[in-house]
Scaffold this motif. Structure first.
Motif, PDB file in Angstrom:
ATOM      1  N   ALA A   1      -9.414  39.083  -6.781  1.00  0.00           N
ATOM      2  CA  ALA A   1     -10.024  40.421  -6.852  1.00  0.00           C
ATOM      3  C   ALA A   1     -11.544  40.317  -6.936  1.00  0.00           C
ATOM      4  N   GLU A   2     -12.033  39.248  -7.538  1.00  0.00           N
ATOM      5  CA  GLU A   2     -13.477  39.027  -7.641  1.00  0.00           C
ATOM      6  C   GLU A   2     -14.128  38.923  -6.262  1.00  0.00           C
ATOM      7  N   PHE A   3     -13.342  38.569  -5.247  1.00  0.00           N
ATOM      8  CA  PHE A   3     -13.855  38.385  -3.887  1.00  0.00           C
ATOM      9  C   PHE A   3     -13.393  39.483  -2.933  1.00  0.00           C
ATOM     10  N   GLY A   4     -12.766  40.528  -3.481  1.00  0.00           N
ATOM     11  CA  GLY A   4     -12.345  41.654  -2.648  1.00  0.00           C
ATOM     12  C   GLY A   4     -10.967  41.525  -2.030  1.00  0.00           C
ATOM     13  N   TYR A   5     -10.096  40.715  -2.645  1.00  0.00           N
ATOM     14  CA  TYR A   5      -8.733  40.541  -2.140  1.00  0.00           C
ATOM     15  C   TYR A   5      -7.722  40.965  -3.203  1.00  0.00           C
ATOM     16  N   THR A   6      -6.554  41.410  -2.741  1.00  0.00           N
ATOM     17  CA  THR A   6      -5.478  41.833  -3.640  1.00  0.00           C
ATOM     18  C   THR A   6      -4.238  41.004  -3.373  1.00  0.00           C
ATOM     19  N   VAL A   7      -3.656  40.463  -4.432  1.00  0.00           N
ATOM     20  CA  VAL A   7      -2.388  39.744  -4.344  1.00  0.00           C
ATOM     21  C   VAL A   7      -1.275  40.753  -4.615  1.00  0.00           C
ATOM     22  N   TRP A   8      -0.324  40.785  -3.710  1.00  0.00           N
ATOM     23  CA  TRP A   8       0.834  41.679  -3.820  1.00  0.00           C
ATOM     24  C   TRP A   8       2.106  40.860  -3.977  1.00  0.00           C
ATOM     25  N   SER A   9       3.101  41.431  -4.633  1.00  0.00           N
ATOM     26  CA  SER A   9       4.410  40.813  -4.739  1.00  0.00           C
ATOM     27  C   SER A   9       5.459  41.857  -4.390  1.00  0.00           C
ATOM     28  N   TRP A  10       6.468  41.453  -3.654  1.00  0.00           N
ATOM     29  CA  TRP A  10       7.549  42.382  -3.341  1.00  0.00           C
ATOM     30  C   TRP A  10       8.873  41.838  -3.846  1.00  0.00           C
ATOM     31  N   GLU A  11       9.734  42.761  -4.202  1.00  0.00           N
ATOM     32  CA  GLU A  11      11.022  42.425  -4.796  1.00  0.00           C
ATOM     33  C   GLU A  11      11.963  41.879  -3.729  1.00  0.00           C
ATOM     34  N   THR A  12      12.579  40.758  -4.039  1.00  0.00           N
ATOM     35  CA  THR A  12      13.538  40.140  -3.125  1.00  0.00           C
ATOM     36  C   THR A  12      14.952  40.346  -3.652  1.00  0.00           C
ATOM     37  N   ALA A  13      15.928  40.054  -2.807  1.00  0.00           N
ATOM     38  CA  ALA A  13      17.329  40.212  -3.195  1.00  0.00           C
ATOM     39  C   ALA A  13      17.811  39.071  -4.081  1.00  0.00           C
ATOM     40  N   ASP A  14      17.098  37.954  -4.064  1.00  0.00           N
ATOM     41  CA  ASP A  14      17.505  36.808  -4.879  1.00  0.00           C
ATOM     42  C   ASP A  14      16.411  36.474  -5.890  1.00  0.00           C
ATOM     43  N   GLU A  15      16.480  35.314  -6.480  1.00  0.00           N
ATOM     44  CA  GLU A  15      15.499  34.920  -7.489  1.00  0.00           C
ATOM     45  C   GLU A  15      14.279  34.269  -6.852  1.00  0.00           C
ATOM     46  N   ALA A  16      13.658  34.979  -5.935  1.00  0.00           N
ATOM     47  CA  ALA A  16      12.474  34.463  -5.263  1.00  0.00           C
ATOM     48  C   ALA A  16      11.256  35.282  -5.667  1.00  0.00           C
ATOM     49  N   CYS A  17      10.136  34.645  -5.595  1.00  0.00           N
ATOM     50  CA  CYS A  17       8.852  35.292  -5.818  1.00  0.00           C
ATOM     51  C   CYS A  17       8.207  35.366  -4.437  1.00  0.00           C
ATOM     52  N   ALA A  18       7.919  36.585  -3.973  1.00  0.00           N
ATOM     53  CA  ALA A  18       7.417  36.756  -2.618  1.00  0.00           C
ATOM     54  C   ALA A  18       6.236  37.715  -2.599  1.00  0.00           C
ATOM     55  N   GLY A  19       5.362  37.526  -1.633  1.00  0.00           N
ATOM     56  CA  GLY A  19       4.239  38.440  -1.518  1.00  0.00           C
ATOM     57  C   GLY A  19       3.259  38.028  -0.452  1.00  0.00           C
ATOM     58  N   TRP A  20       2.079  38.645  -0.513  1.00  0.00           N
ATOM     59  CA  TRP A  20       1.001  38.398   0.441  1.00  0.00           C
ATOM     60  C   TRP A  20      -0.313  38.838  -0.159  1.00  0.00           C
ATOM     61  N   ILE A  21      -1.381  38.636   0.588  1.00  0.00           N
ATOM     62  CA  ILE A  21      -2.726  38.973   0.125  1.00  0.00           C
ATOM     63  C   ILE A  21      -3.377  39.877   1.168  1.00  0.00           C
ATOM     64  N   THR A  22      -4.056  40.918   0.709  1.00  0.00           N
ATOM     65  CA  THR A  22      -4.788  41.817   1.611  1.00  0.00           C
ATOM     66  C   THR A  22      -6.204  42.010   1.081  1.00  0.00           C
ATOM     67  N   LEU A  23      -7.009  42.667   1.883  1.00  0.00           N
ATOM     68  CA  LEU A  23      -8.317  43.092   1.403  1.00  0.00           C
ATOM     69  C   LEU A  23      -8.112  44.230   0.411  1.00  0.00           C
ATOM     70  N   THR A  24      -8.872  44.241  -0.660  1.00  0.00           N
ATOM     71  CA  THR A  24      -8.738  45.279  -1.677  1.00  0.00           C
ATOM     72  C   THR A  24      -8.971  46.670  -1.089  1.00  0.00           C
ATOM     73  N   ARG A  25      -9.859  46.778  -0.128  1.00  0.00           N
ATOM     74  CA  ARG A  25     -10.131  48.089   0.476  1.00  0.00           C
ATOM     75  C   ARG A  25      -8.899  48.664   1.183  1.00  0.00           C
ATOM     76  N   ASP A  26      -7.905  47.814   1.452  1.00  0.00           N
ATOM     77  CA  ASP A  26      -6.691  48.250   2.136  1.00  0.00           C
ATOM     78  C   ASP A  26      -5.532  48.539   1.179  1.00  0.00           C
ATOM     79  N   ASN A  27      -5.821  48.650  -0.124  1.00  0.00           N
ATOM     80  CA  ASN A  27      -4.741  48.877  -1.088  1.00  0.00           C
ATOM     81  C   ASN A  27      -3.957  50.155  -0.814  1.00  0.00           C
ATOM     82  N   GLU A  28      -4.642  51.248  -0.543  1.00  0.00           N
ATOM     83  CA  GLU A  28      -3.932  52.511  -0.324  1.00  0.00           C
ATOM     84  C   GLU A  28      -3.087  52.477   0.948  1.00  0.00           C
ATOM     85  N   PRO A  29      -3.626  52.020   2.086  1.00  0.00           N
ATOM     86  CA  PRO A  29      -2.757  51.907   3.266  1.00  0.00           C
ATOM     87  C   PRO A  29      -1.570  50.972   3.029  1.00  0.00           C
ATOM     88  N   MET A  30      -1.773  49.907   2.247  1.00  0.00           N
ATOM     89  CA  MET A  30      -0.676  48.990   1.951  1.00  0.00           C
ATOM     90  C   MET A  30       0.410  49.704   1.153  1.00  0.00           C
TER      91      MET A  30
END
Length: 173
Positions: free
Chosen positions: A126-155
């Motif tokens: 976040a200090e560099f303008g990026y957001t780490v996201w996590s999405w819920e999976t069907a199993d015991e996995a940790c999943a996600g991606w990274i976007t630009l912070t300015r794109d939080n609302e569209p995400m």
């Protein structure tokens, strides 16, 4: 010599297209900021996977085609792989995450969990303008991606439209 018209600039969706494919394309653009070529390659992989697997949730297919290139999906107990995946993803922008310790030290993982690590990655990027996201999976996995912070609302809007249970990396755990 090639003409500029010879290059594929991406799927041909109009502004009003509300299809799942159009939303997936927008999602891939958001998780590959500044890298439309990778998004285009992943979109082709997505289309191929969607043709092979009927009734799959879009996020499952997206997770498969972006794994370790633009996103991560690891067992929630495999903390070493989670750190490696997040380090590799942040390196796309020449960034490194200060984990508040040495992940190469075996003791580093003794008193932590996936939620804590995602929170650290979220705070550092976040200090560099990026957001780490996590999405819920069907199993015991940790999943996600990274976007630009300015794109939080569209995400958030795309996640809702695609029925993805998405959370900020700081809200996991």
């Amino acid at each position: 010599m090639r003409d500029d018209d010879d290059f594929d600039t991406g799927p041909d969706f109009d502004e009003e297209d509300d299809s799942v494919e159009a939303k997936v394309w927008q999602l891939l653009l958001l998780i590959n900021p500044g890298d439309e070529e990778t998004a285009l390659q992943q979109f082709a992989d997505y289309r191929e996977a969607a043709a092979e697997v009927e009734d799959a949730e879009p996020v499952e297919l997206v997770g498969r085609v972006i794994d370790w290139r633009s996103g991560f999906m690891v067992d929630e107990h495999d903390l070493r792989s989670l750190v490696q995946a997040l380090d590799e993803l942040s390196a796309r922008w020449n960034l490194s995450i200060d984990w508040n310790g040495d992940p190469d030290d075996d003791d580093f993982f003794d008193d932590t969990d996936a939620g804590t690590l995602l929170g650290i990655a979220y705070d550092r990027l976040a200090e560099f303008g990026y957001t780490v996201w996590s999405w819920e999976t069907a199993d015991e996995a940790c999943a996600g991606w990274i976007t630009l912070t300015r794109d939080n609302e569209p995400m958030r809007e795309l996640a809702t439209a695609l029925h993805i249970n998405l959370r900020l990396g700081s809200d996991v755990g």
